[in-house]
Design a protein around this motif. Structure first.
Motif, mmCIF file in Angstrom:
data_model
loop_
_atom_site.group_PDB
_atom_site.id
_atom_site.type_symbol
_atom_site.label_atom_id
_atom_site.label_comp_id
_atom_site.label_asym_id
_atom_site.label_seq_id
_atom_site.Cartn_x
_atom_site.Cartn_y
_atom_site.Cartn_z
ATOM 1 N N GLU A 67 16.758 40.505 -23.397
ATOM 2 C CA GLU A 67 17.841 40.283 -24.362
ATOM 3 C C GLU A 67 17.639 38.959 -25.099
ATOM 4 O OE1 GLU A 67 22.695 39.860 -24.695
ATOM 5 O OE2 GLU A 67 21.846 40.669 -22.842
ATOM 6 N N ILE A 68 17.145 37.939 -24.380
ATOM 7 C CA ILE A 68 16.858 36.653 -25.034
ATOM 8 C C ILE A 68 15.849 36.859 -26.162
ATOM 9 C CG2 ILE A 68 15.767 34.381 -24.753
ATOM 10 C CD1 ILE A 68 16.945 34.245 -21.939
ATOM 11 N N LYS A 69 14.788 37.609 -25.856
ATOM 12 C CA LYS A 69 13.728 37.854 -26.853
ATOM 13 C C LYS A 69 14.319 38.522 -28.094
ATOM 14 C CE LYS A 69 9.113 39.959 -27.271
ATOM 15 N NZ LYS A 69 9.313 40.739 -28.487
ATOM 16 N N THR A 70 15.150 39.545 -27.893
ATOM 17 C CA THR A 70 15.745 40.289 -29.013
ATOM 18 C C THR A 70 16.651 39.378 -29.848
ATOM 19 O OG1 THR A 70 15.710 42.333 -27.721
ATOM 20 C CG2 THR A 70 17.173 42.282 -29.631
ATOM 21 N N ARG A 71 17.525 38.634 -29.170
ATOM 22 C CA ARG A 71 18.491 37.796 -29.893
ATOM 23 C C ARG A 71 17.817 36.633 -30.605
ATOM 24 N NH1 ARG A 71 23.664 37.449 -25.847
ATOM 25 N NH2 ARG A 71 24.167 35.613 -27.098
ATOM 26 N N VAL A 72 16.791 36.056 -29.983
ATOM 27 C CA VAL A 72 16.059 34.959 -30.632
ATOM 28 C C VAL A 72 15.378 35.472 -31.904
ATOM 29 C CG1 VAL A 72 14.026 33.460 -30.428
ATOM 30 C CG2 VAL A 72 15.729 33.532 -28.580
#
Length: 365
Positions: A109-114
């Motif tokens: 989720e971090i990867k997607t949101r970043v």
């Protein structure tokens, strides 16, 4: 996002009162500017909303919840500082994602949101670059990205463009406003730069000596300054402020200036005698040979199609904004005429704008 409401907010540091009796409401999704000179209390007010300073008294509501005495970590806000405060040993991707890592958000989720955030800020091509090698504008985008990625209830920004040069700052002003419109965030933005505030804000609170002198839209503040301070602080050049010796009573439609009759909006109340100031924006004055209010041309500043002409009159130096095609010469005697319905009148003692036709409906702090 959320409405922010501040009620009777005060902050004292020992005997010094930095913020006194401040009230305002920021509608959900609004871009709100705290504008004023250094030391006026705007950053202290912002820090109290953020939870970085606790108020001496008063209440702060964030989305209907009173958070006045809650710690910063207990408020769903993101803060962007003037200095970028980036981690130099991390690349852009890790800098933006760091708040989510601290919250325990799954790495996928971090990867997607970043990546979503970087695309929004047009820095997705820089994700794997070191922040230490970035230009100032890109570093500020990374700092904004770190705030946006959390999706907080509100963004608080303390002079975030202060270290950028003029060209970058103008560009970032436009981009910040477009970004605000896309993410529909409630934003509180502190600045001493009136051009930043006037170009970006939905609502502006002008602060001076710890109090809000006026609260309104940029247009209201420019057209209907509530105090002498606001009239002098907002506008480039500022509003002309001309001392008036006339006594005016309720219903008066004109005043006398150096023997000349000047039409004004009809007075709604008696004005105190011998302590009045006439306010006129430079674009609301024109040259008129027939006018009895006269002065001598002192100097000219060219601004492309327009020019600012300074005219020395009895008791005041008046700036007039006229087309650059009008030929003027230093030392020349000219008459000045005013657009009567666009004038302001102030009580010199209190600094308060006296009510007139144009002042009806103005917001005051």
């Amino acid at each position: 996002m959320a409405e922010i409401r501040v009620e009777k907010l005060e902050k004292a540091f020992g005997d010094f009162v930095a913020v006194r009796g401040v009230n305002f409401t920021i509608p959900d999704g609004a871009f709100f500017c705290l504008l004023g000179p250094s030391g006026c209390g705007k950053t202290t007010t912002l820090r109290m909303i953020a939870g970085l300073e606790l108020p001496s008294s008063g209440r702060i509501f964030l989305g209907g919840e009173d958070v006045a005495f809650k710690r910063a970590s207990e408020r769903d806000i993101a803060f962007v500082f003037q200095l970028f405060a980036l981690y130099p040993h991390m690349n852009v991707r890790r800098n933006i994602g760091f708040p989510l890592l601290c919250q325990g958000v799954p790495s996928s989720e971090i990867k997607t949101r970043v990546e979503e955030t970087a695309k929004l800020l047009r820095i997705d091509h820089l994700l794997d670059k070191s922040v230490s090698g970035l230009a100032g504008g890109d570093r500020q985008r990374v700092a904004l990205g770190r705030a946006i990625v959390r999706r907080p209830l509100a963004f608080l920004m303390d002079e975030p463009l202060g270290t950028l040069d003029t060209e970058f700052r103008d560009l970032m002003c436009e981009e910040l406003r477009h970004l605000h419109d896309r993410i529909k965030a409630t934003t509180v933005y502190v600045t001493h730069d009136q051009l930043e505030a006037m170009s970006m804000a939905d609502l502006i609170a002008i602060m001076n000596n710890g109090v809000v002198e006026q609260l309104g839209t940029p247009q209201e503040i420019y057209d209907r300054p509530a105090t002498l301070f606001v009239a002098d602080f907002v506008g480039s050049p500022a509003m002309n402020l001309i001392p008036v010796a006339d006594r005016l009573s309720k219903g008066a439609e004109a005043l006398t200036l150096s023997g000349a009759r000047i039409a004004i909006p009809e007075m709604r109340e008696d004005a105190p005698g011998e302590a009045l100031v006439l306010g006129a924006r430079p674009e609301h004055i024109r040259f008129d040979d027939a006018s009895g209010y006269r002065g001598e041309i002192f100097g000219t500043e060219y601004l492309g199609t327009m020019q600012i002409v300074t005219v020395k009159t009895v008791g005041a130096s008046v700036k007039v904004k006229v087309p650059a095609s009008i030929n003027v010469t230093a030392g020349e005697q000219v008459g000045l005429a005013f657009l009567g319905d666009r004038l302001s009148l102030f009580d010199k003692g209190t600094g308060r704008a006296l009510r007139s036709a144009l002042h009806d409906g103005a917001h005051h702090g």
